[in-house]
Structure formats: C-alpha cells, structure tokens
Design a protein around this motif. Structure first.
Motif, PDB file in Angstrom:
ATOM      1  N   UNK A 117       0.880  -1.294  -0.075  1.00  0.00           N
ATOM      2  CA  UNK A 117       0.206  -0.005   0.021  1.00  0.00           C
ATOM      3  C   UNK A 117       0.912   1.245  -0.090  1.00  0.00           C
ATOM      4  N   UNK A 118       0.237   2.272  -0.349  1.00  0.00           N
ATOM      5  CA  UNK A 118       1.002   3.628  -0.231  1.00  0.00           C
ATOM      6  C   UNK A 118       1.533   3.977   1.110  1.00  0.00           C
ATOM      7  N   UNK A 119       1.277   3.482   2.174  1.00  0.00           N
ATOM      8  CA  UNK A 119       2.079   3.676   3.236  1.00  0.00           C
ATOM      9  C   UNK A 119       3.283   2.805   3.761  1.00  0.00           C
ATOM     10  N   UNK A 120       3.361   1.596   2.641  1.00  0.00           N
ATOM     11  CA  UNK A 120       4.533   0.859   2.726  1.00  0.00           C
ATOM     12  C   UNK A 120       4.241  -0.474   3.470  1.00  0.00           C
ATOM     13  N   UNK A 121       2.739  -0.441   3.946  1.00  0.00           N
ATOM     14  CA  UNK A 121       2.319  -1.758   4.643  1.00  0.00           C
ATOM     15  C   UNK A 121       2.210  -2.775   3.275  1.00  0.00           C
ATOM     16  N   UNK A 122       2.115  -4.199   3.563  1.00  0.00           N
ATOM     17  CA  UNK A 122       2.056  -5.494   2.880  1.00  0.00           C
ATOM     18  C   UNK A 122       0.567  -5.676   2.842  1.00  0.00           C
TER      19      UNK A 122
END
Lengths: 303, 303
Positions: free
Chosen positions: B248-253
């Motif tokens: 995702x855009x926040x870097x989370x998988x």
C-alpha cells in the motif's frame, strides 16, 4: 501572510504517475503523510497530459514558466495552465502559497534527489536541511539558457523532488516510498524553521550543473551511438579518464572527447531528454559553507 | 518455396525503440548482423505508432492478428496494417517468409527471453536450439482467451524476442546488444537446421503461462496497492509461501491470496500491461523431452 504554507504539485509531466498516485492515496487517507502542522495545497500539474499519459499536450509545462510566456495572453494548453497555476497559487495569486514542491520521476538511476534552480538562499536553506536529514544529493541547475521556465522558479521558494529509475507510465512502490519520505522531510524541515529552533548545517554539498552532452547523431538526426552500457546507471559517479561514453550498434566503443576529470553525470539516458538532445548532464560536486542568514529568507516566508 | 527465409519485425509497438534502431543500423552496416546465409526481410511493424512514440495508434497491433479481425475489411489502422503485413509477407503473401521474428522490449526485468504462442513443433524446435545456444528462458503463452491475435501466430513458425528492463522510449546499449545476439542465434539455428547437421537438444525448459494477476483496485479502477518492492524485478524467481505481493501507499504489505508454491512470475509491472489489468503473469517451469520429429517441421519450412 500566505493562504497556505506549501503547494505540492504532482504530475507536472503527465506520464510520471507515482507522485499523482501518492497524492490520491493521501486524499483518501489523510494521515498517510505527516504535514507537520503546515497548511498544504496539493494538485496535479497537468491533468490533461496525465489523462493522455503523455509528458505534455502542446509543450513541456515545466519549461512554460518563462516570464515572456507568462506575460502573453492565450497560447497553448501548457502556457494557459502555467498562468492558471500562478494566478491561483502563486505569490500574488488568489490563494498564495509560500513554498512549492514539484514532484517528478526520471528513467535515470538517480535515486531520490533535490533539484534547485539558481542560488536562492531560501531554496538552499530548505535543501540543506533535507540533505542533512536524508542525505539526498542536490542538483543545482543554473546558467543553462537552453533550459528555462521551470515551475518552482516562480515561487519565492521551491524545490523539485526527482526520483528514479522508473519507466514512464509505471507505478513502483519504491518510487512512491522515496517520494513520500522526501515530502515528509521537506515538511519537517519547514516546520522546524517556523518553530525557530532549527540551525542550518555548516555545509551543503551541491552538484552544480555544467552543461549537457548528446549522443553522436548523423544526418536526419538519428543517434549513431548510444550511452555506453558501462555508463548506463552510473548517475552521480565521477568520470575517470578514458571512461567509455558511447557505444555503437556493434558494441564497439565510440571515440569521444574526454569528459572533464571528476565531472559527474546525472540524468543519464532520461527518456524525456532525448527530444531535448540530452544524453546526460554534467555537474561538479562542490561543498559550500552555508551562511546563517540564508535561513532568515526561508523563515520570513513562513512567518 | 518461400521468397525469404526470415521476416524480422521491429517496432510492432511504436514506443519500443531498441529493435528498430538496431535494424536501422543494420541497414547502414550490412555486416552488423550475421545472417548465416539466410535471406532476410526486415521492417518496422507499426511505423505510424513509432512516429507518434506510442505503443499503438488505434489498437495493439500485436493483438490484431485474430482471424475474425483479419477476415473483415476496413477497420482501424492496426487492423489494416495486420492485413497488409500478412498480404505481403505471410505464408500466402506476395513475398512469403517462412519464419518470423518479432522483436520486443519490456519494462520488466526479464532479461532476454523467447515467447512462444502455443505448442507448434517448429516453434519449439527453433526455441530449443536458441535456448541451447544462449540459455534464454522460454515463456510459453497459451490458453489465455483474454490475450489473442499475436503476430507470430499467423506464420508457420515464429518467435517473439523480448528484452528488458528498459523504459519505453529509451535506447539502451545493453538492450540492443541482447537483441542482436538473440537474432544472430536464431539465424544460426535456422541455418544449421537447413544444413541438416543439427540435432535437437534432448530437453527444453519452458515456463508455461498459467494466468495473470492484477493489483487490487478500488472504485474508479484506481490501484489501491502496487507490486511490492520486494517482488519488483524478481521475474523468473519462484514464489515462496508468504512472499509479499502488493504494497500500500504507506509501505504496508497488503494481504493477498497466496501464490501457488513454485509458480513463477513474469512481466512484473510491464508498463503496457497496466491498461490490460495485468500486474504480472504466472508460469510454471516444466522440462519437456523433445521429440526428434519436431525438427522435421522446421526443416520442411526451410527446404
């Protein structure tokens, strides 16, 4: 007093998708990027070009902020868009913004870097603070009469954030992540300037633009050779004597004038610069001592 | 007896510049590519798209060789171009060619690979010989009703040569070099078949197409996540359980269905496939024992 502290522009070039996608996600998820208490405006620079998935419709928007073009009326799509953006968010616009961040991507293996246009103290102060936080290289573009009319020049302070390598038309998580970190670092730097607690680093490292090189071309303007495969991807790496620069179709190295020792190439094989006849640009790495009063220029803008 | 042995097509997609440039250099320098005694026709597949620096003008030329489209009259630019190419160089054309090589590039980190459409013995024989010479991976595309109408399918033998990663619109020496080596290996293989001295390798390794995956999309078709940065560039590397697929855009998988163990992704984040809603395709690696008589099919074509 400006209406907003920062204008964030993504998609000034319509085929650079990562920053516009990040801004859209930010719209849906307001805590995605920490704005550090600053008031932010954000927008897509060239929505028509983005819809067409092209760099621009009629002309490069990021070369359309030349004073002579801005003073005309009418003109093509990008000339009108430049005036519209300035009329709304420029320093004398309806909703003026103090600082502009213009988010770009490149097909060159530049990593994340900051681009400055000229030696404005406020720009240098902001870039130095971000460099000190993230270690990003700074490309100082100046004295190139063939390349003028950049968006950020029309605001009292403004940086380009340039991230690569990524093909045009491709969304890549690494590019989005680096863009997000750079934006947040800029916001944090600006907030710390406003709060008055920050000091400038003593030094800033800049890569000063010297000029650009093109591939050898024959009649009909066709390239006769390409960037050598040993040079490809070596942005920011100083040239050494006898480095191979160009390569012919049969893989042989093409004899070229030697690059100045220790000059440093950037934007190697950037897709959009082929039409500008730039195979790479040359810079010189310089370490500048910061003047403490440069911070005052930035501080004033945010007061 | 065909008029020419091999038709070499470059620029079937107008924004893939490397193969057309190589062909142009070959025109200027006839010994640039060793044609091994074969008679060769060469041309740009979609010159109008190339002039516009776009993949296509009206529709993807390399999806326009569907029988139902070819049997119509009129139609858009690429439908007419497909008929024109077949009418001239196809097996019943004015200047028939026995074998076609269709040269492509990709933004995915595929290296140089061969793409086959279906299990035609002549294609498999040629691909196995080239694999045995250069070690190139073979992607066998079949049984995908969403992707049909490929150029090479309309000739009795034909391969796609696919080289990456390279951004669209960029000339890169490494891509040109790999394309040149692949063309020469195809020519050498064909010449050795004609001379009758060659034997097939006992085995060929194929990556058989299983299907394709898209990124998660929300309303208005916008991606909600991107190919995970740990997956980016990992073409040909088998999936392991728990591998991260999207980010995702926040870097989370992003939680996604697990990929089949040992399935192998290709064309990861190819720029042109976003509009086809393909983030990557999945393949299974299989080792096939070659049937000696497969060579006869190819040999007959060249007799």
């Amino acid at each position: 007093m400006a209406a907003s502290d920062v204008l964030v522009v993504a998609g000034t070039h319509g085929n650079e998708l990562n920053a516009p996608w990040l801004l859209e996600q930010w719209n849906r998820q307001p805590d995605l990027i920490n704005s550090a208490g600053l008031s932010i405006q954000r927008l897509v620079g060239n929505p028509q070009a983005k819809a067409a998935m092209r760099r621009y419709v009629d002309r490069d928007l990021n070369r359309s902020f030349r004073v002579d073009l801005l003073e005309q009326s009418g003109g093509d799509l990008e000339m009108r868009r430049a005036r519209e953006l300035l009329g709304r968010y420029g320093p004398r616009g309806d909703e003026p913004c103090s600082v502009v961040l213009d988010l770009h991507s490149t097909t060159a293996a530049m990593g994340c870097s900051l681009v400055l246009y000229g030696r404005r103290p406020a720009d240098l102060a902001l870039a130095a603070l971000v460099q000190s936080a993230l270690g990003l290289p700074i490309y100082l573009h100046e004295s190139d009469s063939a390349q003028t009319g950049f968006l950020v020049e029309r605001w009292p302070c403004g940086l380009v954030v340039e991230v690569g390598p990524v093909p045009q038309g491709v969304l890549e998580a690494r590019i989005v992540r680096q863009t997000r970190l750079a934006i947040e670092a800029c916001f944090e730097a600006l907030a710390s300037v406003r709060s008055g607690v920050v000091r400038l680093p003593r030094q800033v490292v800049v890569h000063r633009h010297l000029g650009s090189c093109d591939v050898p071309r024959g009649e009909s303007d066709q390239p006769q050779a390409l960037v050598h495969q040993r040079l490809q991807g070596r942005d920011w790496v100083p040239f050494k004597p006898l480095d191979a620069i160009f390569e012919a179709a049969d893989g042989s190295t093409v004899e070229t004038p030697q690059m100045e020792h220790q000059s440093i190439p950037v934007f190697i094989n950037e897709a959009a610069y082929a039409e500008k006849h730039i195979a790479f640009s040359l810079t010189r790495r310089e370490v500048w001592t910061m003047e403490p009063q440069w911070l005052d220029h930035l501080s004033e803008l945010l007061s």
